[in-house]
Design an enzyme around this catalytic site. Structure first.
Site, mmCIF file in Angstrom:
data_model
loop_
_atom_site.group_PDB
_atom_site.id
_atom_site.type_symbol
_atom_site.label_atom_id
_atom_site.label_comp_id
_atom_site.label_asym_id
_atom_site.label_seq_id
_atom_site.Cartn_x
_atom_site.Cartn_y
_atom_site.Cartn_z
ATOM 1 N N GLY A 16 0.708 -1.503 0.091
ATOM 2 C CA GLY A 16 0.089 -0.064 -0.171
ATOM 3 C C GLY A 16 0.718 1.282 0.026
ATOM 4 O O GLY A 16 1.839 1.266 0.577
ATOM 5 N N ARG B 59 1.206 -5.606 -4.974
ATOM 6 C CA ARG B 59 1.330 -6.612 -3.829
ATOM 7 C C ARG B 59 1.681 -8.050 -4.307
ATOM 8 O O ARG B 59 1.586 -9.118 -3.469
ATOM 9 C CB ARG B 59 0.096 -6.748 -3.170
ATOM 10 C CG ARG B 59 -0.389 -5.535 -2.407
ATOM 11 C CD ARG B 59 -1.627 -5.627 -1.764
ATOM 12 N NE ARG B 59 -2.055 -4.486 -1.218
ATOM 13 C CZ ARG B 59 -1.514 -3.678 0.070
ATOM 14 N NH1 ARG B 59 -0.562 -4.303 0.567
ATOM 15 N NH2 ARG B 59 -2.103 -2.787 0.572
ATOM 16 N N ASP C 272 5.697 -5.238 6.535
ATOM 17 C CA ASP C 272 6.270 -6.590 7.396
ATOM 18 C C ASP C 272 6.231 -7.626 6.228
ATOM 19 O O ASP C 272 7.212 -8.330 6.294
ATOM 20 C CB ASP C 272 5.442 -6.928 8.607
ATOM 21 C CG ASP C 272 3.887 -7.000 8.391
ATOM 22 O OD1 ASP C 272 3.373 -6.355 7.217
ATOM 23 O OD2 ASP C 272 3.125 -7.441 9.133
ATOM 24 N N ASP C 273 5.326 -7.797 5.645
ATOM 25 C CA ASP C 273 5.106 -8.932 4.593
ATOM 26 C C ASP C 273 6.344 -8.662 3.573
ATOM 27 O O ASP C 273 6.962 -9.566 3.133
ATOM 28 C CB ASP C 273 4.134 -9.048 3.987
ATOM 29 C CG ASP C 273 2.821 -9.891 4.860
ATOM 30 O OD1 ASP C 273 3.303 -10.468 5.871
ATOM 31 O OD2 ASP C 273 1.512 -9.516 4.923
ATOM 32 N N LYS D 156 7.992 0.883 5.669
ATOM 33 C CA LYS D 156 7.170 1.806 5.207
ATOM 34 C C LYS D 156 5.579 0.932 5.634
ATOM 35 O O LYS D 156 5.678 -0.311 5.668
ATOM 36 C CB LYS D 156 7.088 1.363 3.785
ATOM 37 C CG LYS D 156 5.788 1.907 2.765
ATOM 38 C CD LYS D 156 5.100 1.011 1.986
ATOM 39 C CE LYS D 156 4.206 -0.051 2.572
ATOM 40 N NZ LYS D 156 3.492 -0.793 1.790
ATOM 41 N N THR D 157 4.850 1.595 6.094
ATOM 42 C CA THR D 157 3.358 1.279 6.010
ATOM 43 C C THR D 157 2.530 2.353 6.974
ATOM 44 O O THR D 157 3.237 2.918 7.851
ATOM 45 C CB THR D 157 3.154 0.186 6.616
ATOM 46 O OG1 THR D 157 1.471 -0.123 6.713
ATOM 47 C CG2 THR D 157 3.449 -0.414 7.850
ATOM 48 N N ILE D 158 1.564 2.981 6.388
ATOM 49 C CA ILE D 158 0.797 3.974 7.279
ATOM 50 C C ILE D 158 0.368 3.212 8.530
ATOM 51 O O ILE D 158 0.048 3.891 9.446
ATOM 52 C CB ILE D 158 -0.569 4.594 6.335
ATOM 53 C CG1 ILE D 158 -1.492 3.489 5.891
ATOM 54 C CG2 ILE D 158 -0.095 5.368 5.398
ATOM 55 C CD1 ILE D 158 -2.621 3.912 5.575
ATOM 56 N N ASP D 159 0.187 1.943 8.405
ATOM 57 C CA ASP D 159 -0.558 1.176 9.481
ATOM 58 C C ASP D 159 0.254 1.345 10.772
ATOM 59 O O ASP D 159 -0.218 0.972 12.053
ATOM 60 C CB ASP D 159 -0.547 -0.330 9.280
ATOM 61 C CG ASP D 159 -1.623 -0.713 8.026
ATOM 62 O OD1 ASP D 159 -2.138 0.307 7.446
ATOM 63 O OD2 ASP D 159 -1.464 -1.675 7.423
ATOM 64 N N TYR E 150 -25.779 14.706 14.558
ATOM 65 C CA TYR E 150 -25.287 13.265 14.130
ATOM 66 C C TYR E 150 -24.320 12.780 15.184
ATOM 67 O O TYR E 150 -23.388 13.167 15.687
ATOM 68 C CB TYR E 150 -24.718 13.348 12.893
ATOM 69 C CG TYR E 150 -25.695 13.796 11.661
ATOM 70 C CD1 TYR E 150 -26.857 13.003 11.497
ATOM 71 C CD2 TYR E 150 -25.312 14.802 10.799
ATOM 72 C CE1 TYR E 150 -27.611 13.353 10.331
ATOM 73 C CE2 TYR E 150 -26.357 15.125 10.092
ATOM 74 C CZ TYR E 150 -27.374 14.577 9.498
ATOM 75 O OH TYR E 150 -28.242 14.516 8.536
ATOM 76 N N GLY F 289 -5.682 0.562 8.711
ATOM 77 C CA GLY F 289 -4.564 0.154 9.672
ATOM 78 C C GLY F 289 -4.374 -1.409 9.961
ATOM 79 O O GLY F 289 -3.556 -1.774 10.830
ATOM 80 N N TYR G 28 -7.610 5.620 2.216
ATOM 81 C CA TYR G 28 -7.053 6.213 0.851
ATOM 82 C C TYR G 28 -6.857 7.691 0.989
ATOM 83 O O TYR G 28 -5.978 7.918 0.187
ATOM 84 C CB TYR G 28 -7.985 5.723 -0.442
ATOM 85 C CG TYR G 28 -8.004 4.269 -0.588
ATOM 86 C CD1 TYR G 28 -7.027 3.345 -0.754
ATOM 87 C CD2 TYR G 28 -9.411 3.741 0.086
ATOM 88 C CE1 TYR G 28 -7.135 1.941 -0.788
ATOM 89 C CE2 TYR G 28 -9.557 2.234 0.231
ATOM 90 C CZ TYR G 28 -8.527 1.373 -0.227
ATOM 91 O OH TYR G 28 -8.382 0.143 -0.158
ATOM 92 N N GLU G 29 -7.707 8.517 1.670
ATOM 93 C CA GLU G 29 -7.562 9.944 1.780
ATOM 94 C C GLU G 29 -6.089 10.262 2.225
ATOM 95 O O GLU G 29 -5.710 11.423 2.089
ATOM 96 C CB GLU G 29 -8.624 10.667 2.662
ATOM 97 C CG GLU G 29 -9.968 10.258 2.345
ATOM 98 C CD GLU G 29 -10.484 9.024 2.564
ATOM 99 O OE1 GLU G 29 -9.923 8.002 2.858
ATOM 100 O OE2 GLU G 29 -11.837 8.873 2.511
ATOM 101 N N GLY G 30 -5.421 9.384 2.885
ATOM 102 C CA GLY G 30 -4.388 9.733 3.473
ATOM 103 C C GLY G 30 -2.969 9.185 2.975
ATOM 104 O O GLY G 30 -1.839 9.578 3.304
HETATM 105 P P1 FBP Z 1 0.468 -1.905 3.551
HETATM 106 O O1 FBP Z 1 0.464 -2.979 4.949
HETATM 107 O O2 FBP Z 1 0.915 -2.665 2.437
HETATM 108 O O3 FBP Z 1 1.267 -0.719 3.643
HETATM 109 O O4 FBP Z 1 -1.157 -1.561 3.400
HETATM 110 C C1 FBP Z 1 -1.698 -0.790 4.016
HETATM 111 C C2 FBP Z 1 -3.221 -0.421 3.710
HETATM 112 O O5 FBP Z 1 -3.317 0.674 3.634
HETATM 113 C C3 FBP Z 1 -3.911 -0.959 5.047
HETATM 114 O O6 FBP Z 1 -4.245 0.052 6.179
HETATM 115 C C4 FBP Z 1 -5.226 -1.347 4.194
HETATM 116 O O7 FBP Z 1 -5.768 -2.434 5.057
HETATM 117 C C5 FBP Z 1 -4.805 -1.829 2.973
HETATM 118 O O8 FBP Z 1 -3.387 -1.244 2.653
HETATM 119 C C6 FBP Z 1 -5.609 -1.965 1.738
HETATM 120 O O9 FBP Z 1 -4.977 -2.288 0.703
HETATM 121 P P2 FBP Z 1 -5.470 -1.999 -0.851
HETATM 122 O O10 FBP Z 1 -4.604 -0.911 -1.242
HETATM 123 O O11 FBP Z 1 -4.967 -3.231 -1.602
HETATM 124 O O12 FBP Z 1 -6.913 -1.602 -1.056
#
Ligand code: FBP
Length: 536
Positions: free
Chosen positions: A78, A142, A172-173, A199-202, A240, A248, A409-411
């Protein structure tokens, strides 16, 4: 291509770097290392890359120009803000060592290597992408690198281009793949090094040696801006309840960080749900109680943050997902009758849409695609039902009008915060140094991240050190251990200490506003609250 004013101005931003990366660098090595768990199994699977020392970069003496190197780079998984800066840092680092060095970008992720799809990244190209968000410079993918055939194809392609090192920028993967590749290439003695970058936003690729993965800081700041805006709206209209699911994957780091930045009325932490063995019913009850308590004060509005991986942490759901994973891994068509009795019962009790979402294709690493499971809608439906019951017994008298949101996806491709721009550029430069030092099977690291950038330290950690054995696609596999939210850690403890107050109040919301790139350092260069609390 027409560019925004920020894009034009920001191209000239010079990322800040640790002092060790200015000028000549020398390496200091620590002692032998062990994997975090399953040492015997990991040692056996990685005989040539197991136990290598941690390395640190320090200022060194001038020893003249270093040999030119051809290097390949891959963006994997991602998108995360800052990827382009890792590549520009790597490019600048390689050129500084020898202007004849060349950097090739494999297109569309790991498959670019095996399919031989690449471009040469020249100064003209790199300059267009400095300090920008996105992975579009070469694209990402991926594809999992796991077959010998793929590895051998990689050797062929690298030999053709004279490439003697590959940098894999991934989570990680993908870094697990980097390690498998490094081990294979060492055993084959084909002279190709492999270096990873975190790397990963998570935010789940972190451990004693990796303080944070890049992209987490920017993505959380973007989501927090949006949550803050929603809270202003909720506070203004007062009509609301907003249920906001946040990306994440399994870990709740993003939800927790956003809660620390915005102070919502409720923030669910999946790791807590698991630790307390909570059922879906328990979670619904907790939310309904807060909604009712606020309604009693005339407050029929609020915000609920939901981590996207929540469903996997509810023990009964986890067992169901595990069974589904194993069933789906054998490639046969899904048949509900192949589930155990309890799993089948739970599966059939779920709203149809959610049940269907649970059986959708896994990603190439065998993970459920939690981003596709609409937990926020499930919670809205169940909380609504529970409130209706409470109304009939007189326990609740309010109105429950809702809005649902999913931020992810916004971030992921936002313009990197100054923190991520600096961190990523430094990671790229560090990767170049590790390559020059002949290292393989290492992840580039930059640490002490809550200090000013010149006080950061840089180095490399053997990837095997972060590994353990986990069940994937029905089989035990070596993988980098995911970091979940630490329930004893300061960030979570801060949430616990304040959440009751946040649940019932009208004046505790924080509105962070947009990321700032120019201005005083306390506005522009602050690391995440998670990092700050962890380093306190
Ligand atoms: P990575 O683990 O590859 O960094 O991906 C992060 C992520 O944005 C997750 O938070 C989310 O669940 C997933 O990718 C969404 O995957 P895709 O981009 O295939 O829709």
């Amino acid at each position: 291509m027409k560019e925004s004013a920020l894009q034009i101005a920001h191209r000239g931003y010079q990322p800040k770097m640790p002092r060790a990366l200015h000028g000549e660098v020398c390496l200091k090595e620590g002692g032998k290392t062990e994997s975090v768990a399953d040492q015997d199994a990991i040692r056996e699977l990685f005989p040539d890359t197991y136990g290598m020392p941690v390395v640190e970069l320090h200022n060194g003496q001038h020893i003249g120009q270093k040999p030119a190197r051809n290097v390949g780079v891959i963006l994997s998984g991602g998108q995360a803000p800052g990827g382009h800066n890792v590549i520009s840092g790597l490019f600048d680092g390689l050129k500084r060592m020898n202007p004849d060095s060349r950097l090739y970008g494999f297109l569309g992720g790991p498959s670019g290597l095996t399919d031989g799809k690449y471009i040469e990244l020249t100064a003209d190209i790199i300059d267009q992408y400095r300090n920008t968000g996105g992975f579009d410079i070469i694209g990402s993918g991926r594809t999992k690198l796991e077959e010998k055939q793929q590895f051998d194809k990689g050797i062929e392609v690298c030999n053709r281009l004279g490439i003697t090192a590959i940098v894999i920028i991934g989570g990680d993967d993908s870094n697990t793949n980097a390690c498998v590749l490094a081990e294979y290439y060492l055993q084959k003695q084909c002279g190709i090094q492999v270096i990873g970058c975190p790397k990963t936003i998570d935010g789940d690729l972190k451990n004693t040696m990796i303080e944070t993965s890049f992209g987490f800081d920017t993505a959380c700041k973007v989501y927090s801006e949006l949550i803050g805006n929603i809270q202003r709206d909720a506070n203004s209209a007062k009509k609301y309840w907003h249920f906001i699911r946040l990306m994440g994957r399994s870990a709740s780091h993003i939800a927790l960080e956003c809660a620390l930045q915005t102070q919502p009325n409720i923030c669910i932490i999946s790791e807590e749900v698991e630790a307390k063995q909570m059922t879906l019913g328990d979670i619904v009850e907790d939310i309904a109680r807060v909604v009712a308590a606020r309604a009693a004060k005339g407050l029929n509005f609020g915000t609920v943050l939901v981590p996207e991986g929540l469903i996997e942490f509810i023990p009964a759901m986890r067992a169901l997902i595990q069974e589904l994973n194993d069933l789906l891994a054998d490639g046969k068509e899904f048949d509900v009758n192949r589930l155990s009795k309890s799993a089948k019962q739970l599966y059939e009790s779920l709203p149809q849409a959610i049940a269907k979402q649970l059986t959708m294709d896994r990603d190439p690493h065998g993970n459920v695609q939690v981003s596709l499971i609409e937990t926020e809608k499930l919670l809205i439906e169940m909380v609504g039902k529970r409130l209706a019951e409470m109304k009939s017994t007189g326990e609740y008298t309010g109105k429950f009008a809702t809005q649902h949101h999913f931020f992810g996806y916004e971030g992921r491709c936002a313009v990197p915060s100054n923190f991520d721009a600096d961190y990523c550029y430094s990671l790229g430069q560090t990767a170049a140094e590790l390559i020059q030092a002949g290292k393989t099977g290492y992840m580039a690291t930059v640490r002490n991240l809550t200090l000013p950038a010149e006080k950061w330290t840089a180095g490399g950690v053997p990837i095997t050190m972060m590994m353990n054995m986990e069940r994937r696609n029905g089989k035990m596999k070596p993988v980098i251990q995911k970091a979940l939210v630490d329930l004893k850690g300061k960030p979570y403890q801060y949430l616990v200490a304040h959440r009751e107050e946040w649940a019932l109040s009208t004046d505790t919301y924080i509105f962070p506003g947009p990321i700032q790139y120019y201005g005083p350092s306390e506005v522009c260069d602050q690391p995440s609250r998670t990092l700050q609390l962890e380093h306190e």
